[in-house]
Design an enzyme around this catalytic site. Sequence first.
Site, PDB file in Angstrom:
ATOM      1  N   LYS A 102      -5.304  23.781  34.738  1.00 52.43           N
ATOM      2  CA  LYS A 102      -5.178  24.819  35.763  1.00 52.43           C
ATOM      3  C   LYS A 102      -3.940  25.658  35.435  1.00 52.43           C
ATOM      4  O   LYS A 102      -2.842  25.116  35.265  1.00 52.43           O
ATOM      5  CB  LYS A 102      -5.003  24.127  37.115  1.00 52.43           C
ATOM      6  CG  LYS A 102      -5.617  24.854  38.287  1.00 52.43           C
ATOM      7  CD  LYS A 102      -5.586  23.913  39.491  1.00 52.43           C
ATOM      8  CE  LYS A 102      -6.061  24.597  40.742  1.00 52.43           C
ATOM      9  NZ  LYS A 102      -5.896  23.745  41.921  1.00 52.43           N
TER      10      LYS A 102
HETATM   11  O1  G3P Z   1      -6.543  23.748  45.144  1.00 52.58           O
HETATM   12  C1  G3P Z   1      -5.931  24.831  45.765  1.00 52.58           C
HETATM   13  C2  G3P Z   1      -6.294  25.043  47.180  1.00 52.58           C
HETATM   14  O2  G3P Z   1      -7.574  24.771  47.502  1.00 52.58           O
HETATM   15  C3  G3P Z   1      -5.258  25.296  48.170  1.00 52.58           C
HETATM   16  O3  G3P Z   1      -5.684  25.213  49.499  1.00 52.58           O
HETATM   17  O4  G3P Z   1      -5.320  24.990  51.928  1.00 52.58           O
HETATM   18  O5  G3P Z   1      -3.350  24.885  50.351  1.00 52.58           O
HETATM   19  O6  G3P Z   1      -4.525  27.033  50.776  1.00 52.58           O
HETATM   20  P1  G3P Z   1      -4.672  25.546  50.695  1.00 52.58           P
END
Ligand code: G3P
Length: 218
Positions: free
Chosen positions: A83
Site C-alpha cells: 500500500k
Molecule cells: O484502510 C483505510 C480505511 O478504510 C480508513 O477508514 O474509517 O479510518 O476513514 P477510516
Amino acid sequence: MKFFIDSADVNEISEIASTGLIDGVTTNPSLIAKSGRNFIEVVKEICDIVDGPVSAEVIATDAETMIVEGNKLSKIADNVTIKVPLTWEGLKACKNLSVEGIMVNVTLCFNANQALLAAKAGATFISPFIGRLDDMGLDGMELIEEIRTIYDNYENLETEILAASIRSVNHVRQAALIGADVATVPGKVLKELAKHPLTDKGLDAFMKDWEGTGQSIL
Ligand code: G3P
C-alpha cells in the site's frame, strides 16, 4: 463484489474469515498501532489466515525508500499487497513495484484524477476514501461513480476500485450498486450486513410455530 476486511486484529480476521466470505484484508498504520503488535508479525499471521490480497502500507514518503520497504514487505508472503499513498512519490513507487510484479494498493485517494494517475502507474487497487469525504460534507459515492466511469472508458485501465473508509451498511450497498470491484469493510459493519429486523421477527415466529409441532429434525 469482493469483500476485504479493514482490520489488523488477527482474532477478528480469523473469526470473520471462517465464514468464507472474506476475499482479502487491508491494514494501515493506524490499524497496526491500534493492534499494539509488531507490524511484520501481524501481516504474516494475517497472510496465513487469508489467501487473498493483504495490504501492508509503507511508511517512507520518498519513492526510493518506499520501494525498499515495499520489496521487504512483499517477501512476507505471496499475497502481500503493498500500500502506497497517492502522492507523486507514491505513484513512482507504484510504477516501480508493479513492474516487478508486486501487487500495489494506492491509498488515500480523494479525487478522480488521482485515481486515473494510479491506474496509469499500474496500481492493482485504488482506494478512494468514502467516509472521510462524507465527513467533510462531500459525497464519497460520487467519487466511486466518477472513477467507475473513467476506468470503464478505457480498456487499458485494469485497476480495481477498492471502496475504502466504509462506515455503514449503506456505503456497502451504494458501492455495490455503482460497481466498485471491492469493498474493504470493518468487521462490525460486515456483520451488520446480515441484519434485518424482519428477519429476526420472522425467525422468532417460525421458532414458536415449530415448537408447537413437538417435532425435531435431529
Ligand atoms: O484502510 C483505510 C480505511 O478504510 C480508513 O477508514 O474509517 O479510518 O476513514 P477510516
